[in-house]
Design an enzyme around this catalytic site. Structure first.
Site: not given
Ligand code: FMN
Length: 422
Positions: A143, A171, A194, A220, A294, A316, A318, A349
């Site tokens: 994240t 991330s 990314y 991703t 991803k 996922s 996201h 996820d």
């Molecule tokens: C605040 C936030 C920032 C995120 N930033 C990224 C990121 O930079 N890169 C990425 O691949 N996924 C990002 N994600 C997605 C997470 O990797 C993950 O797929 C997702 O949070 C899983 O769902 P959940 O929050 O219900 O557990 C982000 C999610 C959140 C909540």
């Protein structure tokens, strides 16, 4: 607005909404449909069955991580401590947040079929991923910008991962560098990328990350367009701070992210709308790191993953943050498993909040399961100790479910232990 007056404002808005509710207006009108109105109110106020005798409102706040009964206890505290705009960024889905909700409700479509009379006095939750043994199949998802929730950000998360022995994925839009996070973790860290609008920039980052020692690169592939994060937009209105004070290059920009230090970022943006399978081929030729994609949610793309020689697939959506109107992530898992199980590891996820969710995903064929928001709740609520406790609760719940299910180790978790209801 400080967090106390913010909370008072929330309460005031709720009361205003209730006062304006058509239901209450109808109930108060003696002349029109009085009996119908009473019936409506009776139904509206019908006691839950079973009755909920243990009050649990969002305003019951824990004061330290040890008091937490479940991971949701951290969300409520984070809401009071994290500035509204940052909390909004974390919590938000897209548009009507249909996918966000589906991520949770879809788990209810799958029910457990436990087996009895098996020796589960010793539980081994360990798994092996690309030759490394992990004590748990639960992983800290990537994240961005963790310093929005705690001043130590990604470093606090990495220390918590070390304390609990969990794998964490950094991330590329993190607020700390891969070198800093590997030093804090004192062990293996994976890196998520990314691709950005520039393949050349992506390759430079990949070389940096490989040199730093990350063995696995997660690319991703589900963030290609603009998005309307409505919860974020609404909560941002309650935040009196000026975004430009911290986001000097603009909110969401890739410029200034420390993993890109030293790379010419002129004109580059975070979205990779020009990315195709050919880019994956180029990355394959650029690095010896294992490559995971991803954001895969269909069997067609899972097949292409295998064709293009990726080493792992991450199912996922996201966390409901890429497109709205999709299926719950757990519903996408079986079709990917059908294609890829036994060929490459499958990460999963989106919406995982309970040990039983972890179990369901593994029973459906996932190799490991990531969590996103839950550890951010812990981080925002109490910093590193909050992240530690969130991960500990999930691991404890999962271990208990394995015992209940008659599965002493991960290999004993079978598809027949899941029933797909309606
Ligand atoms: C605040 C936030 C920032 C995120 N930033 C990224 C990121 O930079 N890169 C990425 O691949 N996924 C990002 N994600 C997605 C997470 O990797 C993950 O797929 C997702 O949070 C899983 O769902 P959940 O929050 O219900 O557990 C982000 C999610 C959140 C909540």
């Amino acid at each position: 607005m400080n967090s106390k007056s913010y909370q008072e404002e929330q309460r005031r808005q709720l009361l205003t909404w209730l006062a304006a509710s058509p239901l209450l207006a109808l109930a108060g009108n003696q002349n029109v449909f009085a009996e119908d109105a009473k019936e409506l109110v009776r139904n509206f106020t019908k006691r839950p069955d079973p009755m909920v005798w243990a009050p649990n409102t969002p305003l019951d706040l824990i004061s330290n991580p040890k008091e937490a009964i479940n991971i949701f206890d951290f969300e409520a505290v984070a809401f009071t401590k994290v500035p509204p705009a940052h909390f909004g960024y974390m919590t938000s889905g897209i548009d009507d947040e249909v996918t966000l909700r589906a991520n949770r409700t879809s788990f209810l479509k799958y029910q457990l079929r436990p087996r009895r009379l098996r020796d589960v006095s010793r539980i081994d939750t360990s798994i092996t991923l690309f030759g490394t043994r992990w004590k748990s199949p639960i992983i800290i998802a990537p994240t961005g910008g963790n310093k929005a929730y705690d001043p130590e950000g990604e470093v606090a998360v990495a220390r918590a991962a070390r304390a609990g022995g969990f794998l964490n994925i950094l991330s590329n839009s993190g607020a700390s560098t891969i070198e800093e996070v590997i030093a804090a973790r004192q062990g293996e860290v994976w890196f998520q990328l990314y691709a950005t609008s520039s393949p050349e920039v992506a390759k430079q980052v990949i070389r940096r990350v490989e040199k730093a020692g990350a063995p696995v690169l997660e690319i991703t592939v589900d963030r290609n367009g603009g998005r309307n994060q409505e919860s974020l937009a609404r909560l941002r209105r309650l935040d009196p701070r000026n975004c430009a004070g911290c986001h000097v290059n603009g909110v969401g920009s890739v410029q200034g992210r420390p993993n890109y230090n030293g790379i010419n970022m002129t004109g580059v943006n975070m979205q990779s709308s020009n990315m195709t399978w050919d880019f994956i081929k180029q990355v394959r030729d650029t690095t010896k790191m294992k490559i995971i994609l991803k954001g895969i949610v269909t069997e067609e793309d899972a097949q292409l993953c295998l064709k293009y020689g990726v080493d792992g697939i991450h199912v996922s959506n996201h966390g409901g943050r890429s497109e709205d109107g999709g299926r719950g992530s757990i519903e996408c898992l079986p079709e990917v498993v059908k294609v890829a199980k036994g060929k490459v590891p499958i990460l999963f996820d989106s919406g995982v909040r309970r040990g039983s969710d972890v179990f369901k995903a593994l029973a459906l064929g996932a190799t490991a399961v990531c969590v996103g928001r839950p550890y951010l709740w812990g981080l925002g609520a109490f910093g590193q100790p909050g992240v530690e406790r969130v991960m500990e609760i999930l691991q404890t719940e999962f271990t208990g479910v394995m015992q209940q299910m008659g599965a002493p180790n991960i290999a004993a978790i079978e598809e027949s232990m899941i029933y797909r209801g309606t």
